[in-house]
Design an enzyme around this catalytic site. Structure first.
Site, short mmCIF file in Angstrom:
data_model
loop_
_atom_site.label_atom_id
_atom_site.label_comp_id
_atom_site.label_asym_id
_atom_site.label_seq_id
_atom_site.Cartn_x
_atom_site.Cartn_y
_atom_site.Cartn_z
N GLU A 197 62.18 10.68 47.75
CA GLU A 197 62.05 9.64 48.77
C GLU A 197 62.69 10.07 50.09
O GLU A 197 62.20 9.73 51.16
CB GLU A 197 62.69 8.33 48.28
CG GLU A 197 61.98 7.71 47.08
CD GLU A 197 60.58 7.23 47.43
OE1 GLU A 197 59.71 8.08 47.69
OE2 GLU A 197 60.35 6.01 47.40
N THR B 136 56.36 5.16 56.33
CA THR B 136 57.63 4.47 56.09
C THR B 136 58.61 4.80 57.21
O THR B 136 59.33 3.94 57.71
CB THR B 136 58.22 4.91 54.73
OG1 THR B 136 57.25 4.67 53.74
CG2 THR B 136 59.48 4.14 54.40
#
Ligand code: ADP
Length: 323
Positions: A143, A196
């Site tokens: 991530e 993101t």
């Protein structure tokens, strides 16, 4: 007829060297739970095949379904896998094949599916040297590569299944949360990409005390509602006073999709992850299907292409598939 001598051993060896897995899509944030709440879906996800190799390190040998980097250090599966390898005493390596169904940048945990899937499968192939909780920090390294922030709110539900709360990042403390059996998610993905990293940049770093109070009241209410199987409390708690007012500006038709979902009987509706996907929770599959129809109509009216998923909650997380 008894198996010929040695055959059982051979089969075990073959099984242990390779594993095929399903890696679920996940909804993170869940309205009030920015960076701390997430949930795994059942009907949408990627597949991966991992194989042990004598050669050290990690090689990504195949990616189907999307154009993503094969280089180990540029792919989130490689980044999380390298963190796993660094922490264990295994002196071989792994080959990874990734079959993508979850579009990158869709807001339903595309990067998390690969990050969590890689370390879960490696752990299985090495006979589980780590607990599920211990796998979370490795998956978070994927991530970090995808978004610049090592958040756990997608990888935790992918690994544990169901809903998860990241109570603390330092030290990491992930709490699996039960949910009522008839809870369904409808997720609509307008076909635009929001990275993101970009949708984080527009957030404010300070919040007012007034909004903080509303937000942590709702987080507590949502967790209590999930434990108590109280659908009304779940619905009342699906409010976001901090992130949604800012991020929803990036999503075409957000307010109309949300009103359509709520007016059709959804318990609540919000941004999935960092968007552009929008999720709604409903009690029962029938309402979830009607909500899907209502959400679709909004995008058809404003001529935005979309994909839609209806899914029950996946309580198991990543799972092994038949080869
Ligand atoms: P999502 O919220 O759907 O995971 P992100 O924008 O957070 O989407 O992450 C996607 C980013 O991660 C893209 O830049 C993509 O190229 C990169 N990436 C690297 N490896 C993978 C992978 N195996 N699966 C998905 N995305 C990957």
């Amino acid at each position: 007829m008894p198996a010929p001598k040695g055959e059982g051993t051979l089969i075990t060896t073959v099984m242990n060297n390779e594993i095929k897995i399903f890696c679920p899509a996940t909804i993170a944030n869940i309205s009030c739970g920015f960076d701390v709440l997430g949930v795994a879906l059942d009907s949408v996800g990627d597949e991966m095949v991992l194989r042990k190799t004598k050669e050290k390190g990690i090689r990504i040998t195949k990616i189907e379904g999307q154009d993503l980097p094969l280089e180990t250090d540029k792919n989130v599966a490689g980044a999380s896998g390298l963190a796993f390898l660094d922490a264990c005493s295994y002196d071989g390596g792994f080959e990874i094949e990734i079959y993508k169904n979850i579009k990158a940048g869709s807001g339903i945990g595309s990067s998390a599916a690969s990050s969590a899937g890689a370390v879960w499968a490696m752990n299985e192939l090495l006979n589980k040297p780590f607990s599920i909780h211990e796998l979370v920090p490795f998956a978070m390294q994927g991530e970090r590569l995808a978004s610049g922030v090592a958040h756990a709110d997608n990888v935790a539900p992918a690994l544990f299944g169901g809903f998860t709360l990241v109570r603390s990042y330092d030290p990491l403390d992930v709490i699996p949360i039960p949910s009522p059996d008839a809870l369904y998610a409808t997720v609509i993905h307008p076909q635009i990409e929001i990275k993101t990293s970009d949708s984080r940049k527009i957030l404010k770093t300070n919040i007012s005390l007034e909004n903080g109070i509303k937000q942590w009241g709702n987080v507590g209410g949502l967790v209590a509602g999930l434990f108590k199987n109280d659908y009304d409390l779940i619905g009342r708690s699906l409010e976001d006073h901090i992130i949604e007012p800012i991020r929803s500006i990036l999503i075409p038709g957000f307010d109309d999709v949300k009103s359509a979902a709520i007016n059709t009987g959804a318990l609540g509706c919000g941004i999935s992850g960092s968007g552009p996907s929008i999720f709604a929770f409903s009690k029962g599959e029938n309402i979830a299907k009607k909500v899907a129809q209502a959400m679709k109509e909004v995008y058809e009216n404003i001529e935005v292409d979309y994909e839609i998923h209806i899914s029950k909650i996946n309580t198991e997380g990543i799972r092994e598939m038949a080869p």
